[in-house]
Design a protein around this motif. Structure first.
Motif, PDB file in Angstrom:
ATOM      1  N   LEU A   1       1.064  10.276  46.963  1.00  0.00           N
ATOM      2  CA  LEU A   1       1.681   9.558  45.843  1.00  0.00           C
ATOM      3  C   LEU A   1       0.873   8.315  45.480  1.00  0.00           C
ATOM      4  O   LEU A   1       0.698   7.997  44.302  1.00  0.00           O
ATOM      5  CB  LEU A   1       3.119   9.164  46.180  1.00  0.00           C
ATOM      6  CG  LEU A   1       4.143  10.280  46.159  1.00  0.00           C
ATOM      7  CD1 LEU A   1       5.475   9.780  46.704  1.00  0.00           C
ATOM      8  CD2 LEU A   1       4.317  10.813  44.742  1.00  0.00           C
ATOM      9  N   THR A   2       0.378   7.625  46.492  1.00  0.00           N
ATOM     10  CA  THR A   2      -0.446   6.448  46.257  1.00  0.00           C
ATOM     11  C   THR A   2      -1.682   6.817  45.444  1.00  0.00           C
ATOM     12  O   THR A   2      -2.024   6.137  44.467  1.00  0.00           O
ATOM     13  CB  THR A   2      -0.870   5.803  47.592  1.00  0.00           C
ATOM     14  OG1 THR A   2       0.304   5.478  48.342  1.00  0.00           O
ATOM     15  CG2 THR A   2      -1.698   4.548  47.368  1.00  0.00           C
ATOM     16  N   LEU A   3      -2.338   7.894  45.831  1.00  0.00           N
ATOM     17  CA  LEU A   3      -3.527   8.348  45.109  1.00  0.00           C
ATOM     18  C   LEU A   3      -3.197   8.738  43.672  1.00  0.00           C
ATOM     19  O   LEU A   3      -3.968   8.456  42.746  1.00  0.00           O
ATOM     20  CB  LEU A   3      -4.181   9.518  45.848  1.00  0.00           C
ATOM     21  CG  LEU A   3      -4.780   9.184  47.214  1.00  0.00           C
ATOM     22  CD1 LEU A   3      -5.260  10.466  47.909  1.00  0.00           C
ATOM     23  CD2 LEU A   3      -5.898   8.172  47.087  1.00  0.00           C
ATOM     24  N   GLN A   4      -2.042   9.370  43.472  1.00  0.00           N
ATOM     25  CA  GLN A   4      -1.626   9.741  42.121  1.00  0.00           C
ATOM     26  C   GLN A   4      -1.373   8.503  41.269  1.00  0.00           C
ATOM     27  O   GLN A   4      -1.763   8.454  40.095  1.00  0.00           O
ATOM     28  CB  GLN A   4      -0.386  10.628  42.172  1.00  0.00           C
ATOM     29  CG  GLN A   4      -0.655  12.008  42.712  1.00  0.00           C
ATOM     30  CD  GLN A   4       0.612  12.821  42.929  1.00  0.00           C
ATOM     31  OE1 GLN A   4       1.719  12.347  42.717  1.00  0.00           O
ATOM     32  NE2 GLN A   4       0.441  14.059  43.353  1.00  0.00           N
ATOM     33  N   PHE A   5      -0.720   7.492  41.837  1.00  0.00           N
ATOM     34  CA  PHE A   5      -0.477   6.252  41.102  1.00  0.00           C
ATOM     35  C   PHE A   5      -1.792   5.534  40.807  1.00  0.00           C
ATOM     36  O   PHE A   5      -1.958   4.965  39.730  1.00  0.00           O
ATOM     37  CB  PHE A   5       0.483   5.333  41.869  1.00  0.00           C
ATOM     38  CG  PHE A   5       1.919   5.542  41.506  1.00  0.00           C
ATOM     39  CD1 PHE A   5       2.507   4.799  40.495  1.00  0.00           C
ATOM     40  CD2 PHE A   5       2.698   6.464  42.169  1.00  0.00           C
ATOM     41  CE1 PHE A   5       3.834   4.988  40.154  1.00  0.00           C
ATOM     42  CE2 PHE A   5       4.022   6.664  41.836  1.00  0.00           C
ATOM     43  CZ  PHE A   5       4.595   5.917  40.821  1.00  0.00           C
ATOM     44  N   GLN A   6      -2.724   5.547  41.764  1.00  0.00           N
ATOM     45  CA  GLN A   6      -4.023   4.922  41.524  1.00  0.00           C
ATOM     46  C   GLN A   6      -4.752   5.601  40.364  1.00  0.00           C
ATOM     47  O   GLN A   6      -5.312   4.937  39.503  1.00  0.00           O
ATOM     48  CB  GLN A   6      -4.892   4.972  42.782  1.00  0.00           C
ATOM     49  CG  GLN A   6      -4.483   3.989  43.840  1.00  0.00           C
ATOM     50  CD  GLN A   6      -5.257   4.156  45.136  1.00  0.00           C
ATOM     51  OE1 GLN A   6      -5.698   5.259  45.473  1.00  0.00           O
ATOM     52  NE2 GLN A   6      -5.407   3.068  45.866  1.00  0.00           N
TER      53      GLN A   6
END
Length: 107
Positions: free
Chosen positions: A15-20
């Protein structure tokens, strides 16, 4: 009775990578939008009504940029929160594994 919720740190990391990525995409969009909004549009003419329309258009562009920058800030806040949550859950998982390994010899 309390229901236990299992949180997968790997999923949080995804999820962090998607938000980034979404934040980077938004930054690119803001850059393109900024380049296309010169603010000196003369297509409205020189009459007072045209000048008023040009001013309103420029204000609308500025309002849009303000909203987009606020959205970008929120994406950055989410990335920070997800990064912290991932680290916290990973630390908890590590502590749990260590506790279980200490208990196993006693069994």
């Amino acid at each position: 009775m309390t229901d236990l919720v299992s949180v997968d740190p790997d999923r949080l990391e995804q999820l962090t990578l998607q938000f980034q990525k979404a934040g980077k995409d938004l930054a690119e969009y803001i850059n393109r939008y900024t380049q296309n909004c010169s603010g000196t549009d003369t297509g409205y003419g020189t009459l007072p009504v045209g000048r008023t329309a040009a001013d309103q258009h420029a204000q609308g562009n500025q309002d849009m940029l303000t909203a987009l920058h606020e959205l970008q800030r929120r994406y950055e806040d989410q990335v920070d929160a997800l990064t912290a949550a991932t680290a916290s859950y990973r630390a908890g998982d590590d502590a749990n594994r260590e506790a279980v390994s200490r208990l196993r010899p006693a069994l």
